[in-house]
Design a protein around this motif. Structure first.
Motif, PDB file in Angstrom:
ATOM      1  N   LEU A 101       0.810  -1.216   0.000  1.00  0.00           N
ATOM      2  CA  LEU A 101       0.000   0.000   0.000  1.00  0.00           C
ATOM      3  C   LEU A 101       0.844   1.267   0.000  1.00  0.00           C
ATOM      4  CD1 LEU A 101      -2.747  -0.967   2.615  1.00  0.00           C
ATOM      5  CD2 LEU A 101      -2.942  -0.948   0.118  1.00  0.00           C
ATOM      6  N   GLY A 102       0.382   2.225  -0.787  1.00  0.00           N
ATOM      7  CA  GLY A 102       0.882   3.581  -0.698  1.00  0.00           C
ATOM      8  C   GLY A 102      -0.107   4.393   0.119  1.00  0.00           C
ATOM      9  N   GLU A 103       0.154   5.652   0.310  1.00  0.00           N
ATOM     10  CA  GLU A 103      -0.753   6.489   1.101  1.00  0.00           C
ATOM     11  C   GLU A 103      -2.058   6.776   0.374  1.00  0.00           C
ATOM     12  OE1 GLU A 103       1.377   9.913   2.378  1.00  0.00           O
ATOM     13  OE2 GLU A 103       2.824   8.759   3.569  1.00  0.00           O
ATOM     14  N   ASN A 104      -2.074   6.487  -0.952  1.00  0.00           N
ATOM     15  CA  ASN A 104      -3.297   6.706  -1.733  1.00  0.00           C
ATOM     16  C   ASN A 104      -3.901   5.403  -2.238  1.00  0.00           C
ATOM     17  OD1 ASN A 104      -3.194   9.624  -1.618  1.00  0.00           O
ATOM     18  ND2 ASN A 104      -1.471   9.505  -3.052  1.00  0.00           N
ATOM     19  N   GLY A 105      -3.421   4.287  -1.724  1.00  0.00           N
ATOM     20  CA  GLY A 105      -3.955   2.996  -2.147  1.00  0.00           C
ATOM     21  C   GLY A 105      -2.872   2.068  -2.672  1.00  0.00           C
ATOM     22  N   ILE A 106      -3.285   1.080  -3.469  1.00  0.00           N
ATOM     23  CA  ILE A 106      -2.359   0.085  -4.022  1.00  0.00           C
ATOM     24  C   ILE A 106      -1.380   0.753  -4.988  1.00  0.00           C
ATOM     25  CG2 ILE A 106      -2.209  -1.970  -5.484  1.00  0.00           C
ATOM     26  CD1 ILE A 106      -4.923  -2.822  -4.357  1.00  0.00           C
ATOM     27  N   ILE A 107      -0.108   0.366  -4.912  1.00  0.00           N
ATOM     28  CA  ILE A 107       0.931   0.943  -5.786  1.00  0.00           C
ATOM     29  C   ILE A 107       0.976   0.168  -7.093  1.00  0.00           C
ATOM     30  CG2 ILE A 107       3.394   1.379  -6.033  1.00  0.00           C
ATOM     31  CD1 ILE A 107       3.555   1.740  -3.028  1.00  0.00           C
ATOM     32  N   ARG A 108       0.773   0.861  -8.213  1.00  0.00           N
ATOM     33  CA  ARG A 108       0.812   0.248  -9.545  1.00  0.00           C
ATOM     34  C   ARG A 108       1.951   0.869 -10.351  1.00  0.00           C
ATOM     35  NH1 ARG A 108      -4.055  -2.504 -10.597  1.00  0.00           N
ATOM     36  NH2 ARG A 108      -5.700  -2.079  -9.053  1.00  0.00           N
ATOM     37  N   LEU A 109       2.713   0.010 -11.021  1.00  0.00           N
ATOM     38  CA  LEU A 109       3.873   0.444 -11.807  1.00  0.00           C
ATOM     39  C   LEU A 109       3.861  -0.241 -13.166  1.00  0.00           C
ATOM     40  CD1 LEU A 109       6.388   0.048  -8.881  1.00  0.00           C
ATOM     41  CD2 LEU A 109       5.718   2.241  -9.866  1.00  0.00           C
ATOM     42  N   SER A 110       4.401   0.441 -14.156  1.00  0.00           N
ATOM     43  CA  SER A 110       4.415  -0.126 -15.512  1.00  0.00           C
ATOM     44  C   SER A 110       5.556  -1.107 -15.710  1.00  0.00           C
ATOM     45  CB  SER A 110       4.499   1.002 -16.552  1.00  0.00           C
ATOM     46  OG  SER A 110       5.672   1.792 -16.318  1.00  0.00           O
ATOM     47  N   ASP A 111       6.670  -0.885 -15.021  1.00  0.00           N
ATOM     48  CA  ASP A 111       7.819  -1.791 -15.135  1.00  0.00           C
ATOM     49  C   ASP A 111       8.725  -1.587 -13.918  1.00  0.00           C
ATOM     50  OD1 ASP A 111       9.469   0.527 -15.621  1.00  0.00           O
ATOM     51  OD2 ASP A 111       8.775   0.482 -17.704  1.00  0.00           O
ATOM     52  N   LYS A 112       9.862  -2.300 -13.907  1.00  0.00           N
ATOM     53  CA  LYS A 112      10.783  -2.229 -12.774  1.00  0.00           C
ATOM     54  C   LYS A 112      11.696  -1.007 -12.815  1.00  0.00           C
ATOM     55  CE  LYS A 112      11.130  -7.137 -11.588  1.00  0.00           C
ATOM     56  NZ  LYS A 112      12.068  -8.269 -11.366  1.00  0.00           N
ATOM     57  N   LYS A 113      11.548  -0.197 -13.852  1.00  0.00           N
ATOM     58  CA  LYS A 113      12.408   0.979 -13.965  1.00  0.00           C
ATOM     59  C   LYS A 113      11.788   2.145 -13.192  1.00  0.00           C
ATOM     60  CE  LYS A 113      14.335  -0.388 -18.434  1.00  0.00           C
ATOM     61  NZ  LYS A 113      14.525  -0.011 -19.861  1.00  0.00           N
TER      62      LYS A 113
END
Length: 264
Positions: free
Chosen positions: A142-154
């Protein structure tokens, strides 16, 4: 004599609990972020011994004593009082993986589970199929605004926990929490903890209370293998001593039944 059986058996039970805890610590020596447990024991209330055939009265300037003067105390055994967790900082290991994190100080990562929000020190995360940052068990971080979503590992995370894309765009800030009485947090397994009324509810760490976020590192277990092996030897010796107490009491009771009782 019967009391001796209970004293010896209570000691054996207490040492068995200690052994289980030591074994669990050793089994998790390679688990990232694991915190060692320690069993704390306490004695049962002590029994006051009195002289039953003495009226306790004496003359002089001191008045009179109780009808049954106290001559000493007798312990009634031992019991497990608390399973105490050592939250001291473990050492850091470099992994150079962008999805691995360690907290330099007190605090916990927040993760979402089917049972609600839980907390962990294990920062060995990975990117799921949908680009969600997850624990090894598949729980979203979790982030402070909800689930953390990322496009890639960069991506990168600064020391304050702010998640940035490769283009330096802010995604979120990782939710790092503290508790008023974290020593009372409850272990849930899989490196997870839950809050309760005693520990207090989680609150986001800010300012001097916020630990330093370290990307590309993992916090190792704080278990000291040498100390745990020494404890295991101590437990075995104490268990054997309690066992011999029970055997001695059994031998004396056997003598009482077979000789004294039959002689009457």
């Amino acid at each position: 004599m019967v009391r001796g059986w209970y004293i010896g058996s209570s000691g054996m039970n207490a040492q068995q609990n200690r052994l289980d805890t030591v074994a669990n610590n050793l089994a998790n020596v390679d688990t990232a972020g694991y915190k060692a447990d320690t069993i704390i024991s306490k004695s049962f209330p002590e029994l006051l011994l009195r002289r039953g055939n003495d009226d306790g009265r004496y003359t002089g300037d001191f008045g009179s004593a109780d009808n049954a003067p106290i001559v000493g105390k007798l312990g009634l055994g031992v019991e497990t009082n608390e399973n105490f967790t050592d939250f001291s900082q473990g050492s850091f290991r470099i992994t150079d993986e962008s999805t691995d994190f360690a907290l330099g100080g007190k605090g916990f990562f927040a993760v979402q589970t089917p049972d609600g929000e839980r907390y962990t020190r294990n920062g060995n995360f990975h990117l799921g199929k949908e680009g969600i940052l997850e624990t090894k068990d598949g729980y979203p971080v979790l982030g402070e605004n909800g689930i953390i979503r990322l496009s890639d590992k960069k991506f990168s995370v600064n020391e304050d926990g702010v998640v940035l894309t490769k283009d330096d765009e802010i995604v979120d800030r990782m939710k790092v929490v503290r508790f008023d009485n974290e020593r009372y947090l409850r272990k849930m397994g899989n490196s997870l903890w839950s809050s309760n009324n005693i520990s207090g509810e989680a609150y986001i760490a800010e300012g001097n209370e916020r630990p330093r976020m370290m990307q590309g590192y993992m916090e190792t277990s704080n278990v000291n293998v040498v100390n745990e092996m020494v404890k295991m030897i101590e437990v075995n010796r104490a268990y054997e001593a309690s066992q011999k107490t029970v055997q001695s009491e059994d031998s004396m009771m056997s003598t009482l039944w077979n000789k004294v009782a039959l002689s009457r």
